[in-house]
Design an enzyme around this catalytic site. Structure first.
Site, PDB file in Angstrom:
ATOM      1  N   ARG A  54      11.773  63.134   5.999  1.00 49.42           N
ATOM      2  CA  ARG A  54      10.919  62.103   5.378  1.00 49.42           C
ATOM      3  C   ARG A  54       9.769  61.739   6.320  1.00 49.42           C
ATOM      4  NH1 ARG A  54      12.370  57.197   6.157  1.00 49.42           N
ATOM      5  NH2 ARG A  54      14.557  57.347   5.564  1.00 49.42           N
ATOM      6  N   TYR A 107      -8.929  56.006 -13.612  1.00 48.96           N
ATOM      7  CA  TYR A 107      -7.744  56.509 -14.314  1.00 48.96           C
ATOM      8  C   TYR A 107      -6.886  55.322 -14.781  1.00 48.96           C
ATOM      9  CZ  TYR A 107      -3.038  58.404 -14.807  1.00 48.96           C
ATOM     10  OH  TYR A 107      -1.782  58.708 -15.269  1.00 48.96           O
ATOM     11  N   ASP A 179     -11.540  58.108  -4.655  1.00 53.24           N
ATOM     12  CA  ASP A 179     -10.643  59.077  -5.282  1.00 53.24           C
ATOM     13  C   ASP A 179     -11.503  60.295  -5.643  1.00 53.24           C
ATOM     14  OD1 ASP A 179      -9.197  60.546  -7.183  1.00 53.24           O
ATOM     15  OD2 ASP A 179      -8.072  58.780  -7.826  1.00 53.24           O
ATOM     16  N   LYS A 204      -3.980  67.922  -9.656  1.00 54.28           N
ATOM     17  CA  LYS A 204      -5.100  68.438 -10.448  1.00 54.28           C
ATOM     18  C   LYS A 204      -5.700  69.690  -9.802  1.00 54.28           C
ATOM     19  CE  LYS A 204      -4.143  64.936 -13.023  1.00 54.28           C
ATOM     20  NZ  LYS A 204      -3.486  63.940 -12.285  1.00 54.28           N
TER      21      LYS A 204
HETATM   22  O1  P1T Z   1      -0.651  61.789 -11.721  1.00 47.42           O
HETATM   23  P1  P1T Z   1      -0.758  61.499 -10.275  1.00 47.42           P
HETATM   24  O2  P1T Z   1      -0.649  62.703  -9.400  1.00 47.42           O
HETATM   25  O3  P1T Z   1       0.137  60.379  -9.829  1.00 47.42           O
HETATM   26  O4  P1T Z   1      -2.269  60.993 -10.015  1.00 47.42           O
HETATM   27  C1  P1T Z   1      -2.802  59.835 -10.554  1.00 47.42           C
HETATM   28  C2  P1T Z   1      -4.287  59.974 -10.680  1.00 47.42           C
HETATM   29  C3  P1T Z   1      -5.108  59.464  -9.683  1.00 47.42           C
HETATM   30  N1  P1T Z   1      -6.442  59.583  -9.733  1.00 47.42           N
HETATM   31  C4  P1T Z   1      -7.042  60.210 -10.756  1.00 47.42           C
HETATM   32  C5  P1T Z   1      -8.539  60.304 -10.785  1.00 47.42           C
HETATM   33  C6  P1T Z   1      -6.287  60.768 -11.784  1.00 47.42           C
HETATM   34  O5  P1T Z   1      -6.927  61.381 -12.784  1.00 47.42           O
HETATM   35  C7  P1T Z   1      -4.870  60.635 -11.760  1.00 47.42           C
HETATM   36  C8  P1T Z   1      -4.000  61.185 -12.832  1.00 47.42           C
HETATM   37  N2  P1T Z   1      -4.674  61.468 -14.027  1.00 47.42           N
HETATM   38  C9  P1T Z   1      -4.118  62.001 -15.146  1.00 47.42           C
HETATM   39  C10 P1T Z   1      -2.833  62.297 -15.293  1.00 47.42           C
HETATM   40  C11 P1T Z   1      -5.074  62.214 -16.245  1.00 47.42           C
HETATM   41  O6  P1T Z   1      -4.775  62.958 -17.208  1.00 47.42           O
HETATM   42  O7  P1T Z   1      -6.191  61.665 -16.164  1.00 47.42           O
END
Ligand code: P1T
Length: 389
Positions: A54, A107, A179, A204
């Site tokens: 961890r 988001y 971000d 992504k």
């Molecule tokens: O899904 P996760 O890995 O926890 O990430 C969250 C997140 C953070 N920042 C941005 C700009 C994002 O687009 C996302 C997650 N977004 C999607 C799942 C979506 O379909 O827009």
């Protein structure tokens, strides 16, 4: 010459792949996945670099080196998801009574997290249109600690001037979080523009194949890094060694993928802009985009995300989405396959209808993550689905 002296494309492949502790003893070209949850020590008081997975793990260590290298930062940290990375920043830096200014287009899950922080932990959050930097300046309070941006933003692809906002923030002794999920470090490096903390949903473009959930933080300040690393370990929000391996692998084609995502997206945005059944297209690479010039100045590309409003409303949008055959109707983005969704009913349904209206997310809005397929096939699928409504 260290591996960090090489160009970006070379670093996506090599940084972290052959860590120094492998030299001499092993000769794999691709580093193995280290699954051990704990590490033996010879002496009670001398634990060595790896103690418990961890806290640190060799596969994650390799990936964190690559994260830092690709964003041109001194440090990288891996997380179990993008939201885990975001929650760690809030946990580490935002206390009751503190104030955060966020972009009004973020988001939906990030806004949901912000609301939790307001309701349960006594922080104050203001959402403003950061595409005009003066709106940030106007929202500053004595207790403002952080400015939280996405550029381009999700789902309206608004672009904000990261450098100008960082200058405002630093004048007021505040930190800027960017971000960078939508462009990836291939097209934009926010730390070079003055951001203090860069965040990614690794899920992504960075992982790139819709088969990993992950997050990352990249930054330069040592004290801040140590605070975030401490919280990463205390909260336990770490990625598994297998997921780290998947990301190390996916990253090797980041440059190739981003180029193809972008060239496909530019053609499809132009096609949509000329389509009689489309009311408006949001893509930062179109000259009609209100912040086209800022995007051009601060990034080397515009990415593969497009949003558009279909003529009509929710009914037409849903009919169109359900008529597609090649595009997959699904949340998420940044994978090699094209995905399409309805922000109001899907990715941004976790915020209220009122908040969506204020942010400009209409019921006719459709968001597309353009994949790396042949664009002729993608356009043919869009065309047949437009024909059904
Ligand atoms: O899904 P996760 O890995 O926890 O990430 C969250 C997140 C953070 N920042 C941005 C700009 C994002 O687009 C996302 C997650 N977004 C999607 C799942 C979506 O379909 O827009």
């Amino acid at each position: 010459m260290s591996k960090n002296d090489h160009s970006f494309d070379t670093r996506t492949i090599h940084v972290g792949e052959r860590p120094e502790f492998l030299e001499g003893s092993r000769n794999e070209v691709v580093a193995p996945i280290y699954l051990s949850s704990t590490y033996a020590r010879k002496e009670v008081k001398n634990p060595g670099f790896f103690q418990y997975s961890r806290s640190q793990n060799p596969t994650r260590f390799a990936l964190e080196q690559r994260y830092a290298s690709l964003e041109n930062t001194a440090y990288g940290l891996g997380f179990a998801s993008g939201l885990a990375a975001e929650a760690t920043v809030l946990f580490a830096l935002v206390k009751p009574g503190d104030h955060v200014i966020g972009f009004d287009d973020l988001y939906g899950g990030t806004k949901r997290l912000f609301h939790q922080w307001e309701e349960n932990y006594g922080a104050k959050i203001s959402l403003v249109d950061a595409s005009q930097p003066e709106n940030i300046e106007k929202a500053i309070l004595p207790e403002t600690k952080l400015i939280w941006l996405e550029s381009p933003s999700n789902p309206l692809l608004k672009v904000c001037d990261i450098k100008a906002i960082a200058e405002i923030a630093h004048r007021h002794k505040m930190l800027v979080v960017v971000d960078n999920t939508f462009l990836s470090p291939y097209f934009q490096k926010p730390a070079d523009l003055g951001a203090d903390i860069v965040i990614h949903s690794i899920t992504k473009y960075i992982a790139g194949h819709s088969d990993v959930i992950g997050g990352a933080i990249m930054l330069n300040d040592k004290t801040l890094y140590e605070r975030l690393k401490f919280c990463q370990n205390s909260l336990g929000v770490v990625p598994s060694p297998f997921d780290c391996y998947m990301v190390l692998r996916g990253l090797k084609t980041l440059s190739l993928r981003m180029e193809k995502h972008q060239s496909n997206a530019l053609s499809i945005a132009t096609y949509l802009e000329n389509h009689p059944k489309v009311a408006r297209v949001y893509y930062p690479g179109l000259k009609s985009h209100p912040q086209y010039e800022i995007g051009l100045r601060q990034a080397s590309g515009f990415g593969g995300m497009i949003s558009f409003e279909i003529k009509g409303g929710e009914k037409e949008a849903v009919e169109f989405l359900e008529s597609l055959e090649l595009f997959t109707l699904a949340e998420s983005l940044g994978g090699v396959e094209s995905l399409i969704e309805h922000p109001g009913l899907m990715t941004h349904s976790s915020i209220t209808a009122k908040e969506r209206e204020l942010a400009g997310i209409k019921d006719s809005l459709i968001r597309v993550s353009i994949g790396v397929e042949d664009k002729k096939d993608l356009i043919a699928d869009l065309e047949q689905a437009f024909g059904k409504i």
